[in-house]
Design a protein around this motif. Structure first.
Motif, mmCIF file in Angstrom:
data_model
loop_
_atom_site.group_PDB
_atom_site.id
_atom_site.type_symbol
_atom_site.label_atom_id
_atom_site.label_comp_id
_atom_site.label_asym_id
_atom_site.label_seq_id
_atom_site.Cartn_x
_atom_site.Cartn_y
_atom_site.Cartn_z
ATOM 1 N N ASP A 135 0.821 -1.214 0.000
ATOM 2 C CA ASP A 135 0.000 0.000 0.000
ATOM 3 C C ASP A 135 0.852 1.259 0.000
ATOM 4 O O ASP A 135 0.368 2.349 -0.346
ATOM 5 N N LEU A 136 2.114 1.110 0.370
ATOM 6 C CA LEU A 136 2.996 2.273 0.457
ATOM 7 C C LEU A 136 3.802 2.507 -0.821
ATOM 8 O O LEU A 136 4.619 3.431 -0.868
ATOM 9 N N TYR A 137 3.581 1.704 -1.826
ATOM 10 C CA TYR A 137 4.314 1.897 -3.072
ATOM 11 C C TYR A 137 4.052 3.310 -3.604
ATOM 12 O O TYR A 137 2.908 3.759 -3.710
ATOM 13 N N GLY A 138 5.138 4.010 -3.941
ATOM 14 C CA GLY A 138 5.049 5.380 -4.434
ATOM 15 C C GLY A 138 5.046 6.415 -3.322
ATOM 16 O O GLY A 138 5.165 7.619 -3.596
ATOM 17 N N GLU A 139 4.926 5.973 -2.061
ATOM 18 C CA GLU A 139 4.905 6.894 -0.925
ATOM 19 C C GLU A 139 6.309 7.109 -0.363
ATOM 20 O O GLU A 139 7.203 6.266 -0.530
ATOM 21 N N ARG A 140 6.462 8.234 0.326
ATOM 22 C CA ARG A 140 7.683 8.465 1.108
ATOM 23 C C ARG A 140 7.454 7.899 2.507
ATOM 24 O O ARG A 140 6.423 8.160 3.125
ATOM 25 N N LEU A 141 8.407 7.128 2.981
ATOM 26 C CA LEU A 141 8.313 6.530 4.312
ATOM 27 C C LEU A 141 9.486 6.995 5.159
ATOM 28 O O LEU A 141 10.646 6.694 4.855
ATOM 29 N N ALA A 142 9.196 7.752 6.195
ATOM 30 C CA ALA A 142 10.233 8.239 7.100
ATOM 31 C C ALA A 142 10.603 7.148 8.092
ATOM 32 O O ALA A 142 9.738 6.610 8.790
ATOM 33 N N LEU A 168 12.870 -3.484 3.677
ATOM 34 C CA LEU A 168 12.062 -2.684 2.759
ATOM 35 C C LEU A 168 12.860 -2.260 1.532
ATOM 36 O O LEU A 168 12.351 -2.278 0.397
ATOM 37 N N LYS A 169 14.119 -1.869 1.729
ATOM 38 C CA LYS A 169 14.969 -1.458 0.601
ATOM 39 C C LYS A 169 15.163 -2.602 -0.377
ATOM 40 O O LYS A 169 15.132 -2.412 -1.606
ATOM 41 N N MET A 170 15.342 -3.801 0.163
ATOM 42 C CA MET A 170 15.634 -4.946 -0.686
ATOM 43 C C MET A 170 14.375 -5.523 -1.327
ATOM 44 O O MET A 170 14.346 -5.815 -2.531
ATOM 45 N N LYS A 171 13.330 -5.695 -0.550
ATOM 46 C CA LYS A 171 12.129 -6.382 -1.020
ATOM 47 C C LYS A 171 11.084 -5.443 -1.632
ATOM 48 O O LYS A 171 10.242 -5.881 -2.417
ATOM 49 N N HIS A 172 11.121 -4.174 -1.244
ATOM 50 C CA HIS A 172 10.087 -3.238 -1.706
ATOM 51 C C HIS A 172 10.717 -1.913 -2.126
ATOM 52 O O HIS A 172 10.468 -0.860 -1.504
ATOM 53 N N GLN A 214 9.924 -0.016 -4.331
ATOM 54 C CA GLN A 214 8.923 0.946 -4.810
ATOM 55 C C GLN A 214 8.578 1.991 -3.732
ATOM 56 O O GLN A 214 7.932 2.999 -4.015
ATOM 57 N N ILE A 215 8.977 1.725 -2.507
ATOM 58 C CA ILE A 215 8.752 2.683 -1.416
ATOM 59 C C ILE A 215 9.964 3.604 -1.333
ATOM 60 O O ILE A 215 11.108 3.149 -1.327
ATOM 61 N N ARG A 216 9.722 4.901 -1.268
ATOM 62 C CA ARG A 216 10.820 5.869 -1.183
ATOM 63 C C ARG A 216 11.183 6.086 0.296
ATOM 64 O O ARG A 216 10.469 6.768 1.025
ATOM 65 N N ILE A 217 12.269 5.476 0.677
ATOM 66 C CA ILE A 217 12.701 5.562 2.075
ATOM 67 C C ILE A 217 13.327 6.923 2.353
ATOM 68 O O ILE A 217 14.232 7.361 1.636
ATOM 69 N N LYS A 218 12.861 7.567 3.373
ATOM 70 C CA LYS A 218 13.449 8.836 3.824
ATOM 71 C C LYS A 218 14.115 8.584 5.172
ATOM 72 O O LYS A 218 13.445 8.433 6.196
ATOM 73 N N THR A 224 4.068 12.798 4.931
ATOM 74 C CA THR A 224 4.967 11.654 4.792
ATOM 75 C C THR A 224 4.522 10.541 5.732
ATOM 76 O O THR A 224 4.180 10.784 6.898
ATOM 77 N N VAL A 225 4.526 9.321 5.227
ATOM 78 C CA VAL A 225 4.232 8.171 6.079
ATOM 79 C C VAL A 225 5.404 7.979 7.048
ATOM 80 O O VAL A 225 6.558 8.178 6.674
ATOM 81 N N MET A 226 5.120 7.594 8.276
ATOM 82 C CA MET A 226 6.186 7.403 9.261
ATOM 83 C C MET A 226 6.110 6.015 9.872
ATOM 84 O O MET A 226 5.022 5.533 10.225
ATOM 85 N N LEU A 227 7.251 5.378 10.000
ATOM 86 C CA LEU A 227 7.340 4.118 10.726
ATOM 87 C C LEU A 227 7.227 4.437 12.210
ATOM 88 O O LEU A 227 7.980 5.267 12.743
ATOM 89 N N THR A 228 6.285 3.783 12.889
ATOM 90 C CA THR A 228 6.036 4.123 14.289
ATOM 91 C C THR A 228 5.689 2.858 15.070
ATOM 92 O O THR A 228 5.811 1.743 14.552
#
Length: 298
Positions: free
Chosen positions: A190-197, A214-218, A220-224, A243-247
């Motif tokens: 669901d986060l494909y194309g999103e920025r994820l902090a 996430l970097k390896m398997k996905h 498509q997610i822009r890791i910030k 921005t989506v945030m890992l929490t």
């Protein structure tokens, strides 16, 4: 016996069972029962009962001053006892903040505190500021004995040890205006194309593992990458920038304009007690109590 002596003195002062009952906030029947029992225990009548009230007998007059003395001595004895208990009481200073709430410890302690009256807890507030948090962690063992919260700061392990109590699920937080805000759960896709902090100024091994996955398997997610510790400013910036945030699930109510949504990530972050490398004897005893109780619950 103490309650009977209190009632006896009050009846003597009031001159009436009913008036004494009003002062003591009990029924007249309860007052009479107590006085009847006291007279039975002493073996002599203490009151002359009339339609206009009661007055002391000669025996009652002789007894009243002793009763007052016994009550005063009892109260003074209680004060001395509490003072002695306080002198031998060990106060554990527990740090708390919005992101490191001490309720995980307090909830556990409240269930067993009556068994260990020699320990008390003093709550010490500190700010969740990425610039001052490292200094706060270094104060563990000085102005603080324990901090309760998630373990996300491996950088400072030279300053503390960890007593794990459980784990938090990893979630995603999004602005209430975000397209995903209404979802009950979120898949990584669901986060494909999103920025994820991803905040990892504490060099957490768990956060590193999530980021690498996430970097390896996905891709498509822009890791910030956010090279700082979690603080309220990080929450504010993610909300402002959409921005989506890992929490963590424990932080669901931190920011009123962010929605915390469970994820399908198979990762958890441990939480528990952070304490000094060389705790005092009292803090060590307190931690052993918590550890034993936690093992009993598991």
């Amino acid at each position: 016996m103490i309650e009977q002596l209190k009632t006896f003195v009050q009846v003597t002062e009031s001159g009436s069972f009913s008036k004494a009952a009003e002062k003591l906030f009990i029924s007249s029947t309860a007052v009479m029962k107590q006085m009847n029992l006291l007279e039975k225990q002493t073996g002599v009548p203490l009151f002359i009962r009339t339609n206009h009230g009661v007055r002391l007998t000669k025996a009652g007059t002789a007894f009243i001053k002793d009763a007052e003395f016994m009550l005063q001595y009892f109260q003074e004895s209680l004060i001395r006892m509490h003072q002695s208990a306080q002198a031998n009481r060990h106060i554990i200073r527990v740090g708390t903040s919005i992101l490191n709430p001490c309720n995980i410890l307090i909830d556990l302690w409240n269930g067993i505190s009556d068994l260990y009256p020699q320990f008390g807890i003093n709550i010490v507030h500190f700010e969740d500021d990425a610039h001052t948090l490292p200094t706060t962690y270094r104060m563990i063992g000085q102005s603080l004995d324990i901090i309760a919260g998630p373990f996300l700061t491996d950088n400072l392990k030279d300053y503390y040890r960890l007593l794990e109590l459980g784990s938090y699920r990893v979630c995603f937080a999004v602005s209430r205006q975000h397209r995903l805000a209404s979802r009950k759960t979120l898949c990584v896709e669901d986060l494909y194309g999103e920025r994820l902090a991803i905040v990892n100024g504490g060099n957490s091994a768990v956060i590193h593992e999530i980021r690498d996955f996430l970097k390896m398997k996905h891709p498509q997610i822009r890791i910030k990458d956010v090279p700082r510790l979690y603080d309220l400013d990080v929450f504010n910036r993610c909300e402002e920038s959409n921005t989506v945030m890992l929490t963590l699930e424990a932080w669901a109510d931190i920011h009123p304009s962010l929605v915390t949504i469970p994820s399908d990530l198979d990762f958890t972050v441990p939480y528990g007690l952070i304490y000094p490398l060389h705790p005092s004897e009292e803090v060590g005893q307190f931690l052993e109590i918590i550890k034993e109780m936690r093992e009993r619950f598991d």
